[in-house]
Design an enzyme around this catalytic site. Structure first.
Site, PDB file in Angstrom:
ATOM      1  N   TYR A 310      50.718  29.570  73.001  1.00 39.93           N
ATOM      2  CA  TYR A 310      49.201  29.446  73.365  1.00 39.93           C
ATOM      3  C   TYR A 310      48.769  30.437  73.887  1.00 39.93           C
ATOM      4  CZ  TYR A 310      45.743  26.212  75.044  1.00 39.93           C
ATOM      5  OH  TYR A 310      44.723  25.983  74.580  1.00 39.93           O
ATOM      6  N   CYS A 311      48.086  31.233  73.119  1.00 38.11           N
ATOM      7  CA  CYS A 311      46.693  32.146  73.209  1.00 38.11           C
ATOM      8  C   CYS A 311      48.580  33.999  73.183  1.00 38.11           C
ATOM      9  CB  CYS A 311      46.270  31.784  74.866  1.00 38.11           C
ATOM     10  SG  CYS A 311      44.892  32.945  74.772  1.00 38.11           S
ATOM     11  N   VAL A 312      47.686  34.115  74.852  1.00 38.36           N
ATOM     12  CA  VAL A 312      48.679  35.500  74.859  1.00 38.36           C
ATOM     13  C   VAL A 312      49.872  35.266  75.090  1.00 38.36           C
ATOM     14  CG1 VAL A 312      47.069  36.539  75.900  1.00 38.36           C
ATOM     15  CG2 VAL A 312      48.256  34.634  77.294  1.00 38.36           C
ATOM     16  N   PHE A 339      49.526  29.010  68.838  1.00 38.51           N
ATOM     17  CA  PHE A 339      47.835  27.637  69.557  1.00 38.51           C
ATOM     18  C   PHE A 339      47.610  28.949  69.617  1.00 38.51           C
ATOM     19  CE2 PHE A 339      49.899  24.303  71.297  1.00 38.51           C
ATOM     20  CZ  PHE A 339      50.603  23.611  69.939  1.00 38.51           C
TER      21      PHE A 339
END
Length: 578
Positions: A310-312, A339
């Site tokens: 997710y993200c980073v 994500f």
């Protein structure tokens, strides 16, 4: 018959009440001043600059700031006077009827909206600006326009004035109390203290912490079905936030929903940084992801693991996949779901506005003593990206109207900040956001292995949010052009959080898919099919199609039932440590 106007003259009790209010306000201010003055240099200051030096006179500094604000308000008032009409606009800042019942405040409202449109339009009309400079000016102008809204000031907000009269100033006293508490905490309160508790009404999905290192805990969730997919799933949440964004209340929990679909699920819970992990780097986070995968494979006796980043953590997952590919170990990962994750940061949105030399110097200064970046600094940055919703909305509600914010699990999570290793955070911003090195083959080494994302052939599911202001969908899309394996791209309605945390039962938003190959995001959208509701069922169908085999949910499939014994109950202590 003559019209008579009745004027209520304040009685002695009223004057005594107002005097008491002012005395209590002064006392609160002085107590807060005494409490916070000594620790001013250690507070993130809502992302704003601190006094120039420890020897500077705080009173002089505050007076100068007040004078600047006063002059700014005078200038703004003069500008408002130059515009008297504007087209009707829907704006929840001016939703209360008081804004329209009074011709004066209706004119203030319309004039402000007209000025706002004029200022924002001027940014687009200025000649000679490159796109980078225009983006910076556009962001700064929007921030100024939002900050100078008449709704943000008592003297120009009729709703606040009415509340002040009705409560005889008690709202301002309550608001002052809220404001001083927030100053002491170093961040705006978005959800009332004590409304939520991890393990009680948040992050309640049953499970056990079965493994831990100095950097992460590994949670194994208890199965709720008789059989589960043979290939387990490991989720890597962002280390800049708490993992329970994916395990909020049971109704919103992606974790619970996924377990109920018959998945053996593991979650990584990152440790909020302290001086014991101040020197960790990208190598350490990639190594942690590989370690978690290996621990799960060994525990369950399987050859590979599904993954989510997710993200980073999705950015780092891409580096992990390239690292494994470079070592000839790509088969350890059965699939990768991303994500709202970016790997090419050329079009990374407004966050790129916070990457200047002055920002880097500030980050270096803030982490010089401990090597750790206070999570409130990062939270302030994200709040600035949505200042109208996450700052000024609460200034009016909490400080001027004197209300407590309503309980909201998502905003509780948003305020539950995580400290970051300072050096790694600066390196991430420099090498990935500023220099865009991850997308350059061999531009980054991880544990001596050149990272080349084009070598990744792992099946991938890539989700982007149509209205994402942190990881713009156009930026996320670029991952589809880099990976060499089979890719499914899904564009979800809403943004960075609500676009991901959208349970099917809620019946909210929509998502778009396109079964044809598309060279660009615009081409994808043009040929896309819209489906109402959550994209989660689309994802689980994709996952089960990749590896449909199931096994009984017994033995090591139950937390603590294998060679790794429970350390503690989920959600574990790392997520509770600030």
């Amino acid at each position: 018959m003559t019209n008579e106007t009745t004027t209520t003259v304040p009685g002695i009790e009223d004057w005594q009440h107002w005097a008491l209010v002012m005395a209590r306000a002064n006392q609160m201010i002085m107590e807060a001043w005494a409490d916070n003055l000594g620790k001013a240099s250690h507070m993130p200051g809502f992302g704003l600059p601190q006094p120039p030096s420890k020897s500077a006179d705080p009173m002089q500094w505050m007076s100068a700031g007040a004078e600047a604000w006063s002059k700014g308000l005078d200038a703004w008032s003069e500008m408002l006077g130059q515009y008297s009409t504007a087209g009707e606009q829907k704006d929840r800042r001016f939703g209360s009827p008081e804004w329209r019942e009074s011709p004066i405040f209706d004119t203030v409202r319309q004039s402000y909206l007209a000025i706002s449109d004029k200022l924002m339009g001027t940014v687009e009309e200025i000649d000679g600006l490159d796109e980078v400079a225009r983006n910076r000016l556009r962001f700064a102008t929007k921030g100024f326009v939002d900050a100078m809204s008449p709704a943000n000031f008592m003297a120009t907000n009729p709703e606040v004035m009415k509340r002040t009269i009705d409560t005889k100033g008690e709202n301002l006293l309550a608001g002052l109390k809220n404001m001083l508490a927030d100053i002491s905490r170093g961040q705006v309160t978005h959800s009332p203290e004590g409304a939520f508790e991890l393990g009680r009404n948040l992050a309640t999905t049953p499970g056990k912490v079965i493994y831990e290192t100095k950097l992460f805990q590994l949670i194994h969730y208890a199965p709720t079905t008789d059989k589960v997919l043979e290939t387990p799933l490991a989720i890597f949440p962002p280390w800049i936030n708490r993992f329970y964004i994916l395990d909020l209340t049971p109704e919103k929990s992606f974790v619970k929903w996924t377990v109920d679909q018959g998945v053996s699920l593991f979650m990584i819970s990152w440790k909020s940084a302290d001086e014991s992990i101040r020197d960790v780097t990208m190598d350490d986070y990639v190594a942690a992801q590989v370690e978690a995968v290996d621990v799960i494979r060994d525990l369950l006796g399987v050859k590979n693991v599904h993954t989510i980043g997710y993200c980073v953590a999705g950015t780092t997952l891409a580096a992990t996949l390239a690292y494994l590919a470079g070592k000839g170990e790509a088969a350890k990962v059965a699939s990768a779901t991303f994500f709202t994750a970016q790997v090419d940061f050329e079009d990374a949105g407004d966050l790129k506005l916070f990457l200047g030399d002055e920002t880097m110097a500030t980050l270096n200064q803030l982490t010089s003593e401990t090597g750790v970046l206070d999570g409130r600094v990062m939270a302030a940055t994200f709040n600035l990206l949505r200042g109208r919703d996450l700052i000024w909305n609460y200034v009016v509600n909490n400080y001027l109207l004197g209300n407590d914010p309503p309980p909201f699990d998502l905003l509780h999570w948003n305020g539950d900040v995580t400290n970051l290793p300072g050096g790694w955070h600066r390196d991430y911003l420099m090498r990935l956001y500023r220099e865009n090195m991850l997308v350059k083959p061999g531009g980054i080494l991880v544990k001596g292995v050149p990272i080349d994302l084009t070598k990744i052939a792992t099946p991938a599911y890539i989700q982007a949010g149509r209205e994402d202001h942190i990881a713009p969908s156009a930026s996320v899309w670029k991952l589809t052009r880099i990976l060499k394996g089979p890719v499914r791209f899904v564009l979800a309605g809403s943004g960075h959080i609500a676009g991901v945390v959208n349970p099917p039962a809620a019946g909210k938003y929509q998502y778009w898919t396109n079964e044809q190959d598309a060279a660009t995001l615009d081409e994808f959208v043009a040929g896309a099919t819209e489906t109402k509701g959550s994209w989660w069922p689309d994802w689980i169908a994709w996952l089960k199609k990749l590896a449909p085999k199931t096994v009984k949910a017994t033995g090591a499939r139950v937390p603590g039932g294998g060679k790794l014994k429970p350390i503690e109950n989920a959600p574990g202590r790392y997520v509770k440590t600030r």
